[in-house]
Design a protein around this motif. Structure first.
Motif, PDB file in Angstrom:
ATOM      1  N   ALA A   1       0.731  -5.902   0.749  1.00 37.21           N
ATOM      2  CA  ALA A   1       0.487  -4.463   0.728  1.00 37.21           C
ATOM      3  C   ALA A   1      -0.190  -4.066   2.028  1.00 37.21           C
ATOM      4  CB  ALA A   1      -0.411  -4.104  -0.452  1.00 37.21           C
TER       5      ALA A   1
ATOM      6  N   THR B   1      -2.870  -2.961   4.579  1.00 39.14           N
ATOM      7  CA  THR B   1      -4.305  -3.235   4.437  1.00 39.14           C
ATOM      8  C   THR B   1      -5.193  -2.265   5.208  1.00 39.14           C
ATOM      9  OG1 THR B   1      -4.212  -4.806   6.299  1.00 39.14           O
ATOM     10  CG2 THR B   1      -3.894  -5.701   4.078  1.00 39.14           C
TER      11      THR B   1
ATOM     12  N   MET C   1      -4.611   3.512   3.072  1.00 38.02           N
ATOM     13  CA  MET C   1      -4.566   3.336   1.627  1.00 38.02           C
ATOM     14  C   MET C   1      -3.859   4.444   0.860  1.00 38.02           C
ATOM     15  SD  MET C   1      -5.960   0.461   0.906  1.00 38.02           S
ATOM     16  CE  MET C   1      -5.606  -0.432   2.411  1.00 38.02           C
TER      17      MET C   1
ATOM     18  N   ASN D   1      -0.762   3.175  -0.797  1.00 39.46           N
ATOM     19  CA  ASN D   1      -1.129   2.166  -1.784  1.00 39.46           C
ATOM     20  C   ASN D   1      -1.644   2.807  -3.072  1.00 39.46           C
ATOM     21  OD1 ASN D   1      -0.498   0.382   0.209  1.00 39.46           O
ATOM     22  ND2 ASN D   1      -2.551  -0.466   0.454  1.00 39.46           N
TER      23      ASN D   1
ATOM     24  N   ILE E   1      -0.114   2.631  -6.815  1.00 37.31           N
ATOM     25  CA  ILE E   1      -0.918   2.130  -7.937  1.00 37.31           C
ATOM     26  C   ILE E   1      -0.917   3.113  -9.095  1.00 37.31           C
ATOM     27  CG2 ILE E   1      -3.314   1.710  -8.637  1.00 37.31           C
ATOM     28  CD1 ILE E   1      -3.723   0.368  -5.926  1.00 37.31           C
TER      29      ILE E   1
ATOM     30  N   ARG F   1       3.610  -5.836  -8.802  1.00 41.64           N
ATOM     31  CA  ARG F   1       3.373  -4.924  -7.685  1.00 41.64           C
ATOM     32  C   ARG F   1       2.027  -4.225  -7.826  1.00 41.64           C
ATOM     33  NH1 ARG F   1       8.034  -1.143  -7.540  1.00 41.64           N
ATOM     34  NH2 ARG F   1       6.857   0.028  -9.113  1.00 41.64           N
TER      35      ARG F   1
ATOM     36  N   PHE G   1      -0.983  -4.434  -4.933  1.00 40.61           N
ATOM     37  CA  PHE G   1      -1.561  -3.294  -4.235  1.00 40.61           C
ATOM     38  C   PHE G   1      -3.000  -3.005  -4.665  1.00 40.61           C
ATOM     39  CE2 PHE G   1       2.801  -2.752  -3.168  1.00 40.61           C
ATOM     40  CZ  PHE G   1       2.842  -1.968  -2.030  1.00 40.61           C
TER      41      PHE G   1
ATOM     42  N   VAL H   1      -6.664  -2.528  -2.159  1.00 40.46           N
ATOM     43  CA  VAL H   1      -7.298  -1.212  -2.193  1.00 40.46           C
ATOM     44  C   VAL H   1      -8.756  -1.336  -2.608  1.00 40.46           C
ATOM     45  CG1 VAL H   1      -7.333   1.013  -3.391  1.00 40.46           C
ATOM     46  CG2 VAL H   1      -5.172   0.088  -2.565  1.00 40.46           C
TER      47      VAL H   1
END
Length: 234
Positions: free
Chosen positions: A146, A148, A151, A154, A158, A177, A181, A185
């Protein structure tokens, strides 16, 4: 030596990004080192409503510095491919060197930090270049992870996966998944809290834990990538 897992990498790099970005933001008058989106917004804000601190040059110089980090990382990736070397360690070491320079320049500029002081400008550029390398490595070497450093995407993913899980629509790949992620986060958020607090406590010395983690990642036993021709033959 320990072989790094994808979870370890995602969490460690997310922690470093949040930590360094927040420490830099607190130290360098609202400068984002890990991503350019925030700096574009801040540059627009500064142009619309100039501050008394004259922070615009610092924000402007961070953009080409970030770009330089990405470009040099790509060139290093090309060179490693040509020599059939694994680029993971060189990229992490490049980031380590740049962030070490960020810390040293910041320490040299302290305690009287001024937005247009030469060492402050150098510190900002080195920090942005270092995080540019991490952004590039995320695309080039760690694309399986994911993201980094930024965010927004991400968190969106999520929330979508969490909604599917809560309504019973989630498949096993969705659950995998979500975990992929979620943990980076969370690590990024923890890094943000820790980086800001540590800077307020010990100034630019706060970058030492992030550098230690980065150095540890760089010396791990990285798996050697299989050449494309060999993979096809197998």
């Amino acid at each position: 030596m320990m072989k790094p897992s994808d979870l370890l990498l995602g969490v460690s790099l997310g922690l470093i990004a949040g930590y360094v970005d927040t420490a830099g933001f607190v130290a360098l008058f609202g400068l984002f080192t890990a991503h350019v989106t925030g700096n574009f917004v801040l540059i627009g804000t500064e142009l619309a409503r100039p501050s008394a601190g004259h922070v615009l040059p610092l924000k402007l110089l961070a953009i080409p510095a970030f770009a330089a980090g990405v470009i040099v990382a790509r060139l290093l990736d090309f060179r490693c491919a040509r020599l059939q070397h694994n680029p993971a360690r060189p990229l992490l070491l490049m980031q380590f060197v740049l962030l070490t320079g960020f810390m040293v320049a910041g320490l040299a500029a302290a305690p009287d930090l001024a937005p247009q002081a030469p060492l402050v400008l150098v510190a900002g550029m080195l920090g942005a270049a270092g995080m540019g390398v991490q952004n590039a490595a995320g695309k080039l070497e760690f694309a399986r992870l994911a993201p980094t450093t930024v965010m927004t995407g991400n968190v969106t993913g999520i929330l979508i996966d969490a909604t599917d899980m809560a309504t019973g629509r989630a498949t096993p790949p969705v659950r995998e998944r979500f975990a992929k992620f979620f943990w980076p986060v969370l690590a990024f958020a923890i890094g943000c809290i820790a980086g800001g607090s540590a800077y307020m406590w010990i100034g630019f010395w706060c970058l030492l834990p992030a550098l230690a983690l980065l150095a540890w990642l760089a010396v791990l036993d990285w798996p050697v990538p299989v050449p494309a021709a060999a993979a096809k033959a197998a």
